[in-house]
Design a protein around this motif. Structure first.
Motif, PDB file in Angstrom:
ATOM      1  N   LEU A  21       0.458  -1.615  -0.072  1.00  0.00           N
ATOM      2  CA  LEU A  21      -0.467  -0.507   0.014  1.00  0.00           C
ATOM      3  C   LEU A  21       1.160   1.258   0.278  1.00  0.00           C
ATOM      4  O   LEU A  21       1.168   2.098  -0.798  1.00  0.00           O
ATOM      5  N   ASP A  22       1.919   1.184   0.950  1.00  0.00           N
ATOM      6  CA  ASP A  22       2.510   2.529   1.107  1.00  0.00           C
ATOM      7  C   ASP A  22       3.759   2.763  -0.223  1.00  0.00           C
ATOM      8  O   ASP A  22       3.602   3.534  -0.594  1.00  0.00           O
ATOM      9  N   ARG A  23       4.706   1.723  -0.073  1.00  0.00           N
ATOM     10  CA  ARG A  23       5.300   1.458  -1.756  1.00  0.00           C
ATOM     11  C   ARG A  23       6.527   1.933  -0.790  1.00  0.00           C
ATOM     12  O   ARG A  23       7.135   2.447  -1.976  1.00  0.00           O
ATOM     13  N   ASP A  24       6.882   2.281   0.151  1.00  0.00           N
ATOM     14  CA  ASP A  24       8.368   2.602   0.727  1.00  0.00           C
ATOM     15  C   ASP A  24       9.056   1.391   1.251  1.00  0.00           C
ATOM     16  O   ASP A  24       8.738   0.377   0.964  1.00  0.00           O
ATOM     17  N   ASP A  25      10.204   1.898   1.451  1.00  0.00           N
ATOM     18  CA  ASP A  25      11.026   0.951   1.722  1.00  0.00           C
ATOM     19  C   ASP A  25      11.643   0.988   3.054  1.00  0.00           C
ATOM     20  O   ASP A  25      11.899   0.537   4.048  1.00  0.00           O
ATOM     21  N   HIS A  26      10.708   1.263   3.661  1.00  0.00           N
ATOM     22  CA  HIS A  26      10.846   0.694   5.926  1.00  0.00           C
ATOM     23  C   HIS A  26      10.615   0.220   6.197  1.00  0.00           C
ATOM     24  O   HIS A  26      10.174  -1.087   5.426  1.00  0.00           O
ATOM     25  N   ARG A  27      11.280  -1.017   6.930  1.00  0.00           N
ATOM     26  CA  ARG A  27      11.490  -1.659   7.625  1.00  0.00           C
ATOM     27  C   ARG A  27      10.665  -2.727   8.656  1.00  0.00           C
ATOM     28  O   ARG A  27      10.427  -1.399   9.342  1.00  0.00           O
ATOM     29  N   VAL A  28      10.442  -3.230   9.221  1.00  0.00           N
ATOM     30  CA  VAL A  28       9.760  -4.010  10.365  1.00  0.00           C
ATOM     31  C   VAL A  28      10.507  -5.040  11.079  1.00  0.00           C
ATOM     32  O   VAL A  28      11.130  -5.990  10.224  1.00  0.00           O
ATOM     33  N   TRP A  29      10.882  -5.113  12.417  1.00  0.00           N
ATOM     34  CA  TRP A  29      11.508  -5.284  13.113  1.00  0.00           C
ATOM     35  C   TRP A  29      10.547  -6.170  14.012  1.00  0.00           C
ATOM     36  O   TRP A  29       9.876  -5.195  15.149  1.00  0.00           O
ATOM     37  N   VAL A  30      11.363  -7.293  14.387  1.00  0.00           N
ATOM     38  CA  VAL A  30      10.111  -7.751  15.519  1.00  0.00           C
ATOM     39  C   VAL A  30      10.916  -8.782  16.556  1.00  0.00           C
ATOM     40  O   VAL A  30      11.508  -9.988  15.830  1.00  0.00           O
ATOM     41  N   LEU A  31      10.825  -8.535  17.305  1.00  0.00           N
ATOM     42  CA  LEU A  31      11.380  -9.331  18.744  1.00  0.00           C
ATOM     43  C   LEU A  31      11.443 -10.081  19.224  1.00  0.00           C
ATOM     44  O   LEU A  31       9.929  -9.868  19.749  1.00  0.00           O
ATOM     45  N   CYS A  32      11.498 -11.793  18.469  1.00  0.00           N
ATOM     46  CA  CYS A  32      10.027 -12.356  19.598  1.00  0.00           C
ATOM     47  C   CYS A  32      11.009 -13.163  20.852  1.00  0.00           C
ATOM     48  O   CYS A  32      12.526 -13.162  20.481  1.00  0.00           O
ATOM     49  N   GLY A  33      10.296 -14.394  21.887  1.00  0.00           N
ATOM     50  CA  GLY A  33      10.953 -15.572  22.174  1.00  0.00           C
ATOM     51  C   GLY A  33      10.746 -16.194  21.392  1.00  0.00           C
ATOM     52  O   GLY A  33      10.048 -16.879  20.822  1.00  0.00           O
ATOM     53  N   ASP A  34      11.674 -17.181  22.490  1.00  0.00           N
ATOM     54  CA  ASP A  34      11.541 -18.839  21.479  1.00  0.00           C
ATOM     55  C   ASP A  34      10.138 -19.379  22.051  1.00  0.00           C
ATOM     56  O   ASP A  34      10.389 -20.324  21.879  1.00  0.00           O
ATOM     57  N   SER A  35      10.125 -18.803  23.189  1.00  0.00           N
ATOM     58  CA  SER A  35       8.669 -19.849  23.948  1.00  0.00           C
ATOM     59  C   SER A  35       7.313 -19.665  23.469  1.00  0.00           C
ATOM     60  O   SER A  35       6.510 -21.174  23.053  1.00  0.00           O
ATOM     61  N   GLU A  36       7.443 -18.456  22.305  1.00  0.00           N
ATOM     62  CA  GLU A  36       6.415 -17.915  21.918  1.00  0.00           C
ATOM     63  C   GLU A  36       5.913 -18.729  20.447  1.00  0.00           C
ATOM     64  O   GLU A  36       5.258 -18.716  20.560  1.00  0.00           O
ATOM     65  N   LEU A  37       6.952 -19.478  19.971  1.00  0.00           N
ATOM     66  CA  LEU A  37       7.694 -19.905  18.573  1.00  0.00           C
ATOM     67  C   LEU A  37       6.734 -20.828  18.929  1.00  0.00           C
ATOM     68  O   LEU A  37       6.318 -21.831  17.949  1.00  0.00           O
ATOM     69  N   ALA A  38       5.513 -21.477  20.014  1.00  0.00           N
ATOM     70  CA  ALA A  38       5.263 -22.553  20.123  1.00  0.00           C
ATOM     71  C   ALA A  38       2.899 -22.455  19.627  1.00  0.00           C
ATOM     72  O   ALA A  38       2.688 -23.363  19.979  1.00  0.00           O
ATOM     73  N   GLU A  39       2.869 -21.093  19.710  1.00  0.00           N
ATOM     74  CA  GLU A  39       1.680 -20.279  19.609  1.00  0.00           C
ATOM     75  C   GLU A  39       1.909 -20.708  17.795  1.00  0.00           C
ATOM     76  O   GLU A  39       2.438 -20.540  17.218  1.00  0.00           O
ATOM     77  N   GLY A  40       0.408 -21.190  17.990  1.00  0.00           N
ATOM     78  CA  GLY A  40      -0.009 -21.527  16.245  1.00  0.00           C
ATOM     79  C   GLY A  40       0.155 -20.692  15.408  1.00  0.00           C
ATOM     80  O   GLY A  40       0.404 -19.956  14.009  1.00  0.00           O
ATOM     81  N   SER A  41      -0.349 -19.384  16.215  1.00  0.00           N
ATOM     82  CA  SER A  41      -0.316 -17.954  15.763  1.00  0.00           C
ATOM     83  C   SER A  41       1.155 -17.440  14.714  1.00  0.00           C
ATOM     84  O   SER A  41       0.531 -16.733  13.997  1.00  0.00           O
ATOM     85  N   VAL A  42       2.167 -18.329  15.643  1.00  0.00           N
ATOM     86  CA  VAL A  42       3.023 -17.486  15.190  1.00  0.00           C
ATOM     87  C   VAL A  42       3.572 -18.342  13.387  1.00  0.00           C
ATOM     88  O   VAL A  42       3.864 -17.589  13.038  1.00  0.00           O
ATOM     89  N   TRP A  43       3.013 -19.168  13.104  1.00  0.00           N
ATOM     90  CA  TRP A  43       2.930 -20.085  11.844  1.00  0.00           C
ATOM     91  C   TRP A  43       2.381 -19.459  11.120  1.00  0.00           C
ATOM     92  O   TRP A  43       1.845 -19.896   9.648  1.00  0.00           O
ATOM     93  N   GLU A  44       0.707 -19.342  11.225  1.00  0.00           N
ATOM     94  CA  GLU A  44       0.027 -18.440  10.433  1.00  0.00           C
ATOM     95  C   GLU A  44       0.891 -17.925   9.871  1.00  0.00           C
ATOM     96  O   GLU A  44       0.429 -17.056   8.001  1.00  0.00           O
ATOM     97  N   ALA A  45       1.946 -16.814  10.689  1.00  0.00           N
ATOM     98  CA  ALA A  45       2.218 -15.430  10.543  1.00  0.00           C
ATOM     99  C   ALA A  45       3.539 -16.328   9.954  1.00  0.00           C
ATOM    100  O   ALA A  45       3.162 -15.123   8.084  1.00  0.00           O
ATOM    101  N   ALA A  46       4.075 -17.117   9.992  1.00  0.00           N
ATOM    102  CA  ALA A  46       5.058 -17.070   8.654  1.00  0.00           C
ATOM    103  C   ALA A  46       4.777 -17.770   7.433  1.00  0.00           C
ATOM    104  O   ALA A  46       5.746 -17.055   6.112  1.00  0.00           O
TER     105      ALA A  46
END
Length: 615
Positions: free
Chosen positions: A134-159
Motif C-alpha cells: 500500500l505505502d510502497r516505501d522501503d521502511h523495515r519492520v523488525w520484530v523481536l520474538c522469544g523462543d517460548s512463543e514459537l509454540a503458538e500456532g499464530s506464529v506459524w500462521e504469520a510465518a
C-alpha cells in the motif's frame, strides 16, 4: 558503533533493565538481559527512526513481541534519549507510561500492545503488508520474538503468510534463550530446529551467537540484503546473561534479581551512553487518501436482500469514496460478500485464507499505519481470534470486524457454522461497538458509519434474504434504535435485532388481530444501547420481551438489561433466545425450534398478558 561500543551499550541495557525491575519490585529482567546485545546492535546500527516524530512515514517499525521484556525496551528508549533515567525508574508504577507490558495507548513509539505471546509477528506481518503493498516505501519492520512463543500456532500462521506475500521488508529476531516461564523450552538451544521450521515456510534464516555483536551486526545486514523472502535471525542467547547468579538458571522468570546492586556491579555499573539512531529517509506522506462522495447502494421497501449482500455492496461503495479503506477476508469472501470489494479494489484487498488470527492481526497492523480495515469471516470463526481482538482493544486499534452467517437462521449447515456467541464476545471487549442490522439499507448505513468510529467495531450480518424494512434515506445513529410499532395501548415491548425483527413485526401484526397491542423496537445498536428508548418503553408497557438469534448469555437480553443497572426499578424482562444445541434444519424450522419465530413470539406474549385467544 564499533564492536566495543556495542558491547558497552548491551551492558548498559542490561543494567538499566535490572535497575527498572528492582525499582518496581517486579518485572522480567532476565528475559531482557538475554536480548540486550540483539537490541543494542539494532538500535545503534540498523534502526532508522525519528523519536521526535514517531509518525514519520519513513520510520522503521519495531515490535517487541516478547512484551514481558519491556525493561529492555524502556532501557533502549532511554539510550535513544526518548525518556530519561527518572522516568525509567517509574517502571510499573501507578500512572507511569512504562507499563509491565508496553502499549501504544501510553507510548507513541510502541506499535502494538504485546504481552499475550504469539501476537507480535502476526501484527508485524500486517505492518509489513502496508509498507509493501500500500505505502510502497522501503521502511523495515523488525520484530523481536522469544523462543517460548514459537509454540503458538499464530506464529506459524504469520510465518506462512509473510513468505506467501514475499515480505522481504520483515525481519524476525528470535531470542533463543532456552528457558521459558517454568523451565526449558521445547527445543532448547537447538537453532537448527527453529531454522528448519522457518525454512519450510519459505523464510531465509541466519543462525548466530546472540552475544557476539559483530555476528549479530552481520546477520542484520544479511537480512537487509535478502530479497523476495522474510528473514529470521535465530540468536542463541543466555537468559540473565552477564550475572552469574541468574545466568541460564531456571526458576527466575518474572522476578527481579535477588541482589540488584551486586548484579549491577558485576555488569560494570551504570552507564549513560546515548545512541544517535539513524534518521529515516526522506519520503512522501504515509499514503495519499483519496476522498470523495460515498454513494451507498439503495434498496426499496419490500425487496428481499440478505444483509451480507448489503455489506459487500456497501463496502465496495465505501472503497470508491475513501482510498484509506482496505478489506481482509478469511477465504470465505464469496460467502461474506467481501468479494464485491475485492473485485472493485483488488489492490486494497487482502486474502488471509483460513487463518483468522492472522487476519485480525493483519488488520491491527494495517490500522497502525493509518488504514481503515474491514475484516470478515463467519461469525462463528471469529471466536478463534478473540485474543487478538482483546489485544487490539488494549492497543486502542481501530478495526472493523464483520461476522456473517450468524445464528440458527443459517439453516442446514448445523451448529458448527452458527455464530451464537459472537455478540457476547464482542460486547465484552473494552470500548467496543456492536451492531446488528436487520435490512439492507440499515446495513449499508452502518457499514459507512463504522469507518468513523474508534476502537473495535463489530457488525453482524445474516445469510438469508430478508425484507427491506426501511427506506434508503433512513438514518441509523450508532447508539440508537428504531421504534417500529407503538401505541398508547401497548402491553408488552418486543425488542429484536437482525433476523428477529421481521419475526417480531409479524408477531405484532398477529397479536394486533387478537386485540393485543405490542411495541416493537429494532435494537440495531447492541452496544452502545439506546437506554432512553428502552426505559421509556419499560415505563409505558411494564414488560420487555427480547428476541435474539443468539445464546441467552451475553447477547441482546443482557444488552437490554444493562439499560436498567443505574438503580432504578428493573421492569419485567423475558428473554427468547437459542437455549438448546441446534441440529440441521431449514432456516424457518430452526427459528421455530429455538422459539424465536413469529408464532413463538406471539404465543409468549399471549401468556404474558394472560389472555386466551379464541379462534
Amino acid at each position: 558503533m564499533n564492536s566495543g561500543e556495542l558491547t558497552e551499550l548491551g551492558q548498559q541495557l542490561r543494567v538499566d533493565s535490572v535497575r527498572a525491575a528492582a525499582a518496581a519490585g517486579s518485572g522480567h529482567p532476565t528475559s531482557s538481559m538475554s536480548a540486550a546485545d540483539l537490541m543494542a546492535v539494532l538500535l545503534a546500527n540498523h534502526l532508522r527512526y525519528d523519536f521526535d516524530r514517531p509518525a514519520h512515514p519513513g520510520n522503521d517499525r519495531f515490535i517487541l513481541s516478547k512484551g514481558h521484556a519491556s525493561p529492555l525496551l524502556y532501557a533502549a528508549f532511554k539510550a535513544a534519549g526518548a525518556i530519561d533515567d527518572e522516568e525509567l525508574l517509574t517502571f510499573r508504577e501507578l500512572g507511569s507510561r512504562l507499563e509491565g507490558h508496553p502499549t501504544p495507548r501510553r507510548l507513541p513509539w510502541v506499535e502494538t500492545a504485546t504481552g499475550s505471546l504469539g501476537q507480535g509477528l502476526p501484527v508485524a506481518v500486517g505492518v509489513a503488508l502496508a509498507g509493501k503493498r500500500l505505502d510502497r516505501d522501503d521502511h523495515r519492520v523488525w520484530v523481536l520474538c522469544g523462543d517460548s512463543e514459537l509454540a503458538e500456532g499464530s506464529v506459524w500462521e504469520a510465518a506462512e503468510h509473510a513468505a506467501h506475500e514475499h515480505l522481504d521488508n520483515l525481519t524476525a529476531i528470535i531470542d533463543v534463550n532456552r528457558l521459558g516461564q517454568r523451565g526449558p523450552t521445547r527445543h532448547g538451544h537447538d537453532l537448527d530446529a527453529y531454522a528448519r521450521r522457518f525454512q519450510a515456510f519459505g523464510w531465509h534464516t541466519v543462525e548466530v551467537d546472540g552475544h557476539d555483536v559483530d555476528a549479530v551486526d552481520r546477520a542484520y545486514g544479511e537480512a537487509l540484503s535478502t530479497k523476495g523472502q522474510p528473514t529470521a535471525v535465530l540468536a542463541r542467547t543466555l537468559k540473565g546473561k552477564g550475572v552469574e547468579a541468574v545466568e541460564d538458571r531456571e526458576g527466575l522468570h518474572g522476578k527481579p534479581l535477588p541482589d540488584a546492586d551486586e548484579a549491577i556491579a558485576e555488569l560494570g555499573g551504570p552507564r549513560d551512553l546515548r545512541v544517535e539512531v539513524h534518521e529515516p529517509p526522506t519520503t512522501r506522506m504515509l499514503h495519499a487518501v483519496r476522498t470523495g462522495p460515498v454513494e451507498l447502494p439503495r434498496w426499496e421497501r419490500g425487496e428481499e436482500v440478505a444483509t451480507r449482500d448489503a455489506y459487500g455492496r456497501a463496502l465496495a461503495a465505501l472503497g470508491d469514496g475513501r482510498g484509506d479503506v482496505v478489506a481482509l477476508d478469511g477465504e470465505v469472501s464469496d460467502s461474506t460478500r467481501a468479494e464485491f470489494f475485492a473485485k472493485e479494489h483488488p489492490e486494497r484487498f487482502f486474502e488471509c485464507y483460513i487463518a483468522e488470527q492472522q487476519m485480525v492481526a493483519a488488520a491491527v497492523g494495517l490500522a497502525s499505519r493509518g488504514w481503515v480495515p474491514y475484516a470478515s469471516s463467519f461469525a462463528a470463526f471469529l471466536t478463534r481470534a478473540h485474543d487478538f481482538v482483546r489485544m487490539a482493544s488494549v492497543s486502542g486499534a481501530g478495526v472493523n470486524l464483520v461476522g456473517s452467517h450468524a445464528g440458527v437462521a443459517i439453516g442446514q449447515d448445523g451448529p458448527s457454522q452458527m455464530g451464537l456467541e459472537d455478540l457476547a464476545m464482542f460486547r465484552a471487549v473494552h470500548d467496543s461497538t456492536v451492531l446488528y442490522p436487520c435490512d439492507a439499507n440499515q446495513t449499508a448505513q452502518l457499514v459507512a458509519a463504522m469507518a468513523g468510529l474508534d476502537g473495535i467495531r463489530y457488525l453482524r450480518t445474516s445469510r438469508g434474504k430478508s425484507p427491506v424494512v426501511y427506506g434508503p434515506d433512513e438514518r441509523f445513529p450508532v447508539g440508537g434504535s428504531k421504534v417500529l410499532r407503538s401505541s398508547a395501548e401497548d402491553r408488552v415491548t418486543l425488542v429484536a435485532a437482525g433476523v428477529t425483527v421481521p419475526e417480531a413485526l409479524a408477531a405484532a401484526d398477529a397479536l394486533d388481530r387478537d386485540g393485543i397491542r405490542v411495541r416493537v423496537i429494532d435494537l440495531y445498536s447492541v452496544k452502545p444501547v439506546d437506554r432512553a428508548t428502552l426505559r421509556q418503553a419499560a415505563e409505558d408497557t411494564g414488560c420487555l420481551l427480547t428476541v435474539e438469534d443468539h445464546h441467552q448469555e451475553g447477547g441482546l437480553g443482557d444488552a437490554v438489561l444493562d439499560a436498567f443497572l443505574d438503580g432504578r426499578p428493573v421492569p419485567r424482562l423475558v428473554r427468547l433466545a437459542v437455549r438448546t444445541m441446534p441440529g440441521s434444519a431449514s432456516p424457518a424450522e430452526q427459528l421455530h425450534a429455538a422459539g424465536i419465530d413469529a408464532e413463538s413470539i406471539a404465543a409468549s406474549v399471549t401468556l404474558l398478558v394472560e389472555q386466551a385467544v379464541v379462534r
